[in-house]
Design an enzyme around this catalytic site. Structure first.
Site, short mmCIF file in Angstrom:
data_model
loop_
_atom_site.label_atom_id
_atom_site.label_comp_id
_atom_site.label_asym_id
_atom_site.label_seq_id
_atom_site.Cartn_x
_atom_site.Cartn_y
_atom_site.Cartn_z
CE LYS A 196 -3.46 2.45 2.65
NZ LYS A 196 -4.45 2.39 3.71
CE LYS A 253 -5.94 1.81 -0.32
NZ LYS A 253 -6.39 1.85 1.03
C1 PBG Z 1 -6.61 3.62 5.29
C2 PBG Z 1 -7.31 3.34 4.03
C3 PBG Z 1 -7.18 4.13 2.89
C4 PBG Z 1 -8.01 3.58 1.93
C5 PBG Z 1 -8.59 2.47 2.46
N1 PBG Z 1 -8.16 2.32 3.80
C6 PBG Z 1 -6.35 5.26 2.52
C7 PBG Z 1 -5.61 6.12 3.42
O1 PBG Z 1 -6.21 7.08 3.91
O2 PBG Z 1 -4.42 5.91 3.59
C8 PBG Z 1 -8.17 4.20 0.57
C9 PBG Z 1 -9.22 3.72 -0.28
C10 PBG Z 1 -9.57 4.61 -1.40
O3 PBG Z 1 -8.97 5.68 -1.63
O4 PBG Z 1 -10.49 4.23 -2.10
N2 PBG Z 1 -6.80 2.79 6.28
#
Ligand code: PBG
Length: 328
Positions: A196, A253
């Protein structure tokens, strides 16, 4: 030369739909999809999300109604994001998330597969994905991991099918696995947000989840725990580490900018690989479509196909509900 001309003809394979279909290397199926869902404790009626066309924040009741419709439309796999009212520094209360999980699973049982996002960013006053030290200068890894493992256990008791930690702390996959296994929940899977990246494509999501890191504290972005987007090696090492700790599914991601990582992981692990086409990527395509600069279904299906071509097995998309209609 005649011979050379004959060897150079690549267009025969593109002559018509029939041969193009036969030559096609990947097909995307609606069965590959996971639909993210938001459930917000602070609302009394479902609300369309401002920056994500066609996406709603649900109440628990509206979510139950929506799920019934989804099942009828063959949309059965979900990733649930809870948005609790109360924000804390530590000692979080998970009742709302657990209750949403319990209600949806007791209503629909195994006709759905429910994964729960596990993170603290929608719980913390500062918006970070974990617990910070007093000075607000760093994320406390081990305290965070302990907290996430306890949270995961509550979700598993509530009926979750899969725990999906998105925090990027070290060691959380192993700790969560231990906490589930030692309490009779070894059937509950884990899907790790393994690679991520610290990305600018999460904007619309943070707006919905009210989880943008507070700009008044020193630690005002997620770069000390999410991956640096210049790096492949750290991404692969982190994902392999999570696989080793027992993650059942690995995720990359965002999706589009990181297909090199997807491709490498698909050949270096035997775990099913998910991609998350995140909120900013979704909104970018929606904005092209809204300006009539591209056809919505074609924009999304082209991206989805690229994910599969790169080696993804599972696609998490805000347009998952459209997949069945678009991929006929
Ligand atoms: C953080 C989290 C994020 C997303 C899902 N869980 C991003 C973040 O703020 O770091 C992003 C999902 C999206 O942008 O669709 N726990």
């Amino acid at each position: 030369m005649e011979k050379e001309k004959y060897l150079m003809n690549q267009r025969r394979l593109r002559t018509n739909e029939h041969i193009r279909d036969l030559a096609a290397e990947v097909y995307v199926s609606h069965k590959d999809f996971v639909q993210p869902i938001f459930v917000d404790e602070s609302i009394t009626e479902r609300q369309e999300v401002k920056h994500l066309t066609g996406v709603y924040s649900e109440t628990i009741d509206s979510l139950l109604k929506q799920t019934e419709k989804d099942i009828a439309a063959h949309v059965t796999k979900f990733l649930l994001f809870p948005i609790p009212i109360k924000k804390e520094d530590k000692d979080f209360n998970y009742d709302f998330a657990v209750s949403a999980t319990e209600k949806i699973k007791s209503a629909f049982g195994n006709s759905i597969w429910l994964a729960n996002d596990v993170c603290l960013c929608s719980y913390t006053v500062h918006g970070h994905c974990g617990i910070l030290n007093q000075e607000g200068t760093k994320l406390l890894n081990d305290e965070t991991v302990k907290t996430l493992a306890a949270y995961s256990l509550q979700l598993a008791q509530g009926g979750s099918d899969c725990i999906a930690p998105s925090d990027m702390s070290d060691g959380r996959i192993g700790a969560i696995r231990n906490s589930l296994d030692s309490s009779g929940h070894n059937h509950v899977a884990s899907m790790s947000y393994a690679a991520k990246f610290a990305s600018s494509f999460y904007g619309p999501f943070r707006d919905v989840c009210k989880s943008t890191p507070n700009s008044n504290i020193q630690l005002n972005n997620r770069s000390t725990y999410q991956l640096d987007f210049r790096n492949t090696k750290d991404a692969i090492a982190s994902a392999l580490r999570d696989a080793h700790e027992g993650a059942d599914i690995l995720m990359v991601k965002p999706a589009g900018p990181y297909l090199d990582i997807v491709q490498t992981l698909s050949t270096t692990t035997n775990k099913p690989l998910a991609v998350y086409h995140v909120s900013g990527e979704y909104a970018a395509l929606e904005s092209l479509a809204a300006q009539q600069l591209g056809e919505r279904s074609l924009l999304h299906t082209e991206m989805w196909t690229a994910f599969k071509r790169a080696g993804a097995d599972i696609i998490i998309s805000y347009a998952a509900r459209e997949a069945k209609g678009w991929l006929r």
